[in-house]
Design a protein around this motif. Structure first.
Motif, mmCIF file in Angstrom:
data_model
loop_
_atom_site.group_PDB
_atom_site.id
_atom_site.type_symbol
_atom_site.label_atom_id
_atom_site.label_comp_id
_atom_site.label_asym_id
_atom_site.label_seq_id
_atom_site.Cartn_x
_atom_site.Cartn_y
_atom_site.Cartn_z
ATOM 1 N N ALA A 57 0.834 -1.207 0.000
ATOM 2 C CA ALA A 57 0.000 0.000 0.000
ATOM 3 C C ALA A 57 0.866 1.254 0.000
ATOM 4 N N THR A 58 1.957 1.224 0.741
ATOM 5 C CA THR A 58 2.878 2.365 0.772
ATOM 6 C C THR A 58 3.524 2.575 -0.589
ATOM 7 N N LEU A 59 3.944 1.493 -1.231
ATOM 8 C CA LEU A 59 4.526 1.593 -2.566
ATOM 9 C C LEU A 59 3.519 2.189 -3.542
ATOM 10 N N ALA A 60 2.282 1.713 -3.499
ATOM 11 C CA ALA A 60 1.251 2.220 -4.411
ATOM 12 C C ALA A 60 0.999 3.705 -4.175
ATOM 13 N N ASP A 61 0.853 4.105 -2.929
ATOM 14 C CA ASP A 61 0.600 5.502 -2.605
ATOM 15 C C ASP A 61 1.754 6.385 -3.076
ATOM 16 N N THR A 99 3.336 0.492 -11.292
ATOM 17 C CA THR A 99 3.119 1.463 -12.355
ATOM 18 C C THR A 99 1.873 2.262 -11.991
ATOM 19 N N ALA A 100 2.044 3.575 -11.857
ATOM 20 C CA ALA A 100 0.940 4.445 -11.439
ATOM 21 C C ALA A 100 0.673 5.482 -12.507
ATOM 22 N N ALA A 114 -2.998 2.488 -9.643
ATOM 23 C CA ALA A 114 -1.696 1.820 -9.692
ATOM 24 C C ALA A 114 -1.893 0.318 -9.842
ATOM 25 N N LEU A 115 -0.927 -0.313 -10.505
ATOM 26 C CA LEU A 115 -0.904 -1.757 -10.671
ATOM 27 C C LEU A 115 0.456 -2.242 -10.185
#
Length: 136
Positions: A57-61, A99-100, A114-115
């Motif tokens: 979740a941190t990476l996506a954010d 990838t966002a 994001a994926l």
């Protein structure tokens, strides 16, 4: 326009130590998307070597924040107003790539998605969406 090296410097200067502890690397940034990768390490994994959901979740954010910067052409502090993360498969392997992209940008609100895939097999492990507030 931001390049990966400048964006990486901005990440180090503006993000909390616990975000930096994931060792995110910005491999691509532009008006269409931002791509970040983190290595899979024991410090962010739980039993079975699976990366914990908090790290994903941190990476996506973080990736979506840089997608906002890429769309704006400059780094601006944005505030996450909501974040939805869907965990789809176990995140294990060598690294996780996120990838966002911004799907809509208004004057005050930016919507992004994001994926996340695991490497080396490129299996999808999570998807996320978020809304960011852009202070004036």
């Amino acid at each position: 326009m931001l390049d990966p090296a400048t964006a990486q410097h901005l990440l180090k200067e503006n993000f909390a130590p616990w975000v930096q502890a994931l060792q995110p690397e910005i491999t691509e940034i532009g008006p269409d998307q931002a791509v970040l990768e983190i290595p899979v390490r024991p410090e962010i994994a739980r039993m079975g070597g699976i990366v914990c959901g908090q790290a994903l979740a941190t990476l996506a954010d973080t990736a979506m924040v840089f997608a906002c910067a890429g769309r704006l052409g400059r780094f601006e502090p944005v505030a996450t107003t909501n974040l939805e993360t869907r965990f789809l498969s176990a995140a294990r392997g060598d690294a996780v790539r996120c990838t966002a992209r911004v799907i809509k940008a208004g004057r005050a609100m930016i919507f992004a998605e994001a994926l996340l895939i695991r490497l080396p097999d490129a299996a999808t492990v999570a998807a996320a969406s978020a809304t960011f507030y852009l202070p004036s």
